[in-house]
Design an enzyme around this catalytic site. Structure first.
Site, PDB file in Angstrom:
ATOM      1  N   ARG A   1      11.512   5.209 -21.796  1.00 40.93           N
ATOM      2  CA  ARG A   1      11.818   4.395 -21.173  1.00 40.93           C
ATOM      3  C   ARG A   1      12.158   4.630 -19.882  1.00 40.93           C
ATOM      4  O   ARG A   1      11.746   3.907 -18.597  1.00 40.93           O
ATOM      5  CB  ARG A   1      12.638   3.835 -21.621  1.00 40.93           C
ATOM      6  CG  ARG A   1      13.525   1.948 -20.710  1.00 40.93           C
ATOM      7  CD  ARG A   1      13.935   0.943 -21.638  1.00 40.93           C
ATOM      8  NE  ARG A   1      14.833   1.268 -22.836  1.00 40.93           N
ATOM      9  CZ  ARG A   1      16.173   2.194 -22.943  1.00 40.93           C
ATOM     10  NH1 ARG A   1      16.399   2.539 -21.337  1.00 40.93           N
ATOM     11  NH2 ARG A   1      16.519   2.571 -23.469  1.00 40.93           N
TER      12      ARG A   1
ATOM     13  N   TYR B   1       1.118 -18.034  -7.990  1.00 39.52           N
ATOM     14  CA  TYR B   1       0.915 -17.896  -8.856  1.00 39.52           C
ATOM     15  C   TYR B   1       1.843 -19.046 -10.078  1.00 39.52           C
ATOM     16  O   TYR B   1       3.270 -18.687  -9.773  1.00 39.52           O
ATOM     17  CB  TYR B   1       0.628 -16.815  -9.584  1.00 39.52           C
ATOM     18  CG  TYR B   1      -0.151 -16.265 -10.802  1.00 39.52           C
ATOM     19  CD1 TYR B   1      -0.207 -16.343 -11.291  1.00 39.52           C
ATOM     20  CD2 TYR B   1       1.149 -15.876 -12.126  1.00 39.52           C
ATOM     21  CE1 TYR B   1      -1.161 -15.616 -12.537  1.00 39.52           C
ATOM     22  CE2 TYR B   1       0.966 -15.651 -13.229  1.00 39.52           C
ATOM     23  CZ  TYR B   1       0.072 -16.184 -13.782  1.00 39.52           C
ATOM     24  OH  TYR B   1      -0.156 -15.526 -14.956  1.00 39.52           O
TER      25      TYR B   1
ATOM     26  N   ASP C   1       3.049 -10.737  -2.985  1.00 38.49           N
ATOM     27  CA  ASP C   1       2.395 -10.704  -4.192  1.00 38.49           C
ATOM     28  C   ASP C   1       0.755 -10.485  -3.376  1.00 38.49           C
ATOM     29  O   ASP C   1      -0.124 -11.117  -3.015  1.00 38.49           O
ATOM     30  CB  ASP C   1       2.119 -12.014  -5.161  1.00 38.49           C
ATOM     31  CG  ASP C   1       1.376 -11.865  -6.026  1.00 38.49           C
ATOM     32  OD1 ASP C   1       0.220 -10.573  -6.303  1.00 38.49           O
ATOM     33  OD2 ASP C   1       2.040 -12.573  -6.821  1.00 38.49           O
TER      34      ASP C   1
ATOM     35  N   LYS D   1      -5.373  -7.098 -13.007  1.00 41.87           N
ATOM     36  CA  LYS D   1      -6.421  -7.912 -12.012  1.00 41.87           C
ATOM     37  C   LYS D   1      -7.365  -6.702 -11.639  1.00 41.87           C
ATOM     38  O   LYS D   1      -7.941  -5.803 -12.174  1.00 41.87           O
ATOM     39  CB  LYS D   1      -6.207  -8.704 -10.910  1.00 41.87           C
ATOM     40  CG  LYS D   1      -4.909  -9.820 -11.325  1.00 41.87           C
ATOM     41  CD  LYS D   1      -4.997 -10.507 -12.806  1.00 41.87           C
ATOM     42  CE  LYS D   1      -4.313 -11.676 -13.410  1.00 41.87           C
ATOM     43  NZ  LYS D   1      -3.449 -11.937 -13.017  1.00 41.87           N
TER      44      LYS D   1
HETATM   45  C1  LIG Z   1      -2.296 -12.841 -13.062  1.00 40.31           C
HETATM   46  C2  LIG Z   1      -1.039 -12.899 -11.536  1.00 40.31           C
HETATM   47  C3  LIG Z   1       0.163 -12.306 -11.620  1.00 40.31           C
HETATM   48  C4  LIG Z   1       0.663 -12.189 -13.178  1.00 40.31           C
HETATM   49  O1  LIG Z   1       0.407 -10.689 -14.020  1.00 40.31           O
HETATM   50  P1  LIG Z   1       0.899 -10.951 -15.342  1.00 40.31           P
HETATM   51  O2  LIG Z   1       0.149  -9.725 -15.154  1.00 40.31           O
HETATM   52  O3  LIG Z   1      -0.259 -12.038 -15.608  1.00 40.31           O
HETATM   53  O4  LIG Z   1       1.731 -10.974 -16.301  1.00 40.31           O
HETATM   54  C5  LIG Z   1       1.533 -12.875 -10.331  1.00 40.31           C
HETATM   55  N1  LIG Z   1       0.528 -12.793  -9.239  1.00 40.31           N
HETATM   56  C6  LIG Z   1      -0.950 -13.342  -9.202  1.00 40.31           C
HETATM   57  C7  LIG Z   1      -0.745 -13.890  -8.024  1.00 40.31           C
HETATM   58  C8  LIG Z   1      -1.667 -12.692 -10.321  1.00 40.31           C
HETATM   59  O5  LIG Z   1      -3.065 -13.191 -10.046  1.00 40.31           O
END
Ligand SMILES: *Cc1c(COP(=O)(O)O)cnc(C)c1O
Length: 385
Positions: free
Chosen positions: A53, A105, A177, A202
């Site tokens: 961890r 998001y 982000d 993604k």
């Molecule tokens: C999918 C996504 C998230 C969240 O990520 P997870 O891996 O699904 O928890 C945050 N920001 C953006 C822009 C996303 O597309």
């Protein structure tokens, strides 16, 4: 590769940063070290790792690679993008405020509106595409400014450099982000941001087979806090998932290049189609912030949002007729996906507010994959007919 090799080009770093043939067998791919604990030569004197961890070799390779790609000195990997966001939120104290873009998001919106208040943290939302108006929402208590650029699903941009400069003067930090652009197309730390957040689920992993997240920063004080919180909150990814993400990253540069080329061509064709009211894509000359896209991004990305003539029923018809595009949430994988924000990813936003920020019932979001452009266009054309 070592830290001093960080001047290497993106393509090279994506394949080598944080990784070297293993010393015992010379394996050229990073080994998956599943061990939860590590032998210590003397009590309380671990070698590099003690417990998975707090630190794990496969995770460390991923963290070093992601940090190199985002031009950061430290990287932290998490079990999801949401886990990364949760951990970042815990760097704040009760009474602190967050200023966040109004088209973020859905999970980030939910975290900031339904979880953060329990930690004594208040969030204000404002449109990031109007820099002046956005900055006017800063208060003396704002400690963190949360940007997404391009946004989801409207692909609006935030002027990261201008916002970061002003926020720094105000003594707060900026998180970007960077999930939609990926470090192949945009590096927010070079524009003045303090920390980058990713859902590696993604584009970074790119194969729709891992849920993961990361935070990258060159701010030593913040890095120290994140290291503590990563271990204390414990939302870490498994070594196997870290390996899969590392494997995905090796092709990130070439994947993004093709995503951009195909999305660019499809956005032009869609703009000229009579069944389409409007196309949102930062790479199009008619995008209201195209000049900013050219300044801070290296390509328009792989996501296109399209407003169809007619409302929900037309969108439903279009989405159910698609054959190559799969009707599904998520984005950034090798396969093309399509979805209906109003009833799927953004259904939790009240209808009136959805309309107010521009997410109409006829809006569909396309994640353009790596299939041949000709086949994708044929598919869109027959579904629009
Ligand atoms: C999918 C996504 C998230 C969240 O990520 P997870 O891996 O699904 O928890 C945050 N920001 C953006 C822009 C996303 O597309």
């Amino acid at each position: 590769m070592t830290k001093s090799d960080h001047e290497a080009a993106f393509e090279t770093l994506a394949i080598h940063a944080g990784q070297a043939p293993d010393e015992s067998h010379g394996a050229v791919m990073e080994p998956i070290v599943l061990a939860s604990t590590f032998a210590q030569p003397e009590p309380a004197k671990p070698k590099l790792y003690e417990y998975s961890r707090s630190g794990n070799p496969t995770r460390a390779a991923l963290e070093a690679c992601l940090a190199a790609l985002e031009k950061a000195s430290s990287g932290f990997a998490f079990a999801s993008g949401s886990a990364a966001a949760t951990t970042l939120l815990h760097c704040l104290s009760p009474g602190d405020e967050v200023l966040c873009g109004d088209d973020v998001y859905g999970g980030t919106y939910r975290l900031l509106t339904r979880v953060a208040p329990g930690l004594g943290i208040k969030t204000t939302f404002a449109d990031t595409s109007d820099t002046q108006q956005f900055l006017a929402a800063l208060t003396p208590k704002t400690r963190l400014v949360w940007l997404e650029s391009p946004t989801n699903p409207l692909l609006k941009l935030a002027d990261i450099a201008r916002i970061a400069e002003r926020v720094r003067e105000a003594g707060a930090r900026v998180v970007v982000d960077n999930t939609f652009a990926s470090p192949a197309l945009q590096t927010p730390l070079e524009l003045g941001a303090d920390v980058v957040l990713h859902s590696t689920t993604k584009y970074i992993n790119g194969h729709s087979d891992v849920v993961g997240g990361a935070l990258l920063t060159s701010d030593a004080e913040l890095a120290e806090k994140l290291k503590f919180l990563q271990n204390a909150l414990g939302a870490v990814p498994s070594p196997f998932d870290c390996y899969l993400v590392l494997r995905g990253i090796k092709t990130l540069a070439v994947r993004m290049q093709r995503h951009v080329e195909t999305a660019g061509a499809l956005s032009e064709r869609l703009s000229a189609h009579p069944g389409v009211l409007r196309v949102h894509y930062p790479g199009l000359a008619q995008h209201p912030q195209h000049a900013l896209a050219r300044k801070q991004m290296r390509g328009g990305g792989g996501i296109i949002s399209v407003e169809l003539t007619g409302g929900t029923e037309r969108a439903r018809q279009f989405l159910t007729r698609l054959r190559i595009f799969t009707l599904a949430e998520s984005l950034g994988g090798v396969e093309s996906l399509a979805e209906h924000p109003a009833s799927m990813t953004h259904a939790s936003i009240p209808a009136a507010q959805r309309q107010a920020i521009g997410i109409g019932d006829g809006l569909v979001r396309l994640s353009v994959g790596l299939e041949h452009e000709r086949d994708l266009w044929k598919d869109l054309e027959q579904a629009l007919a």
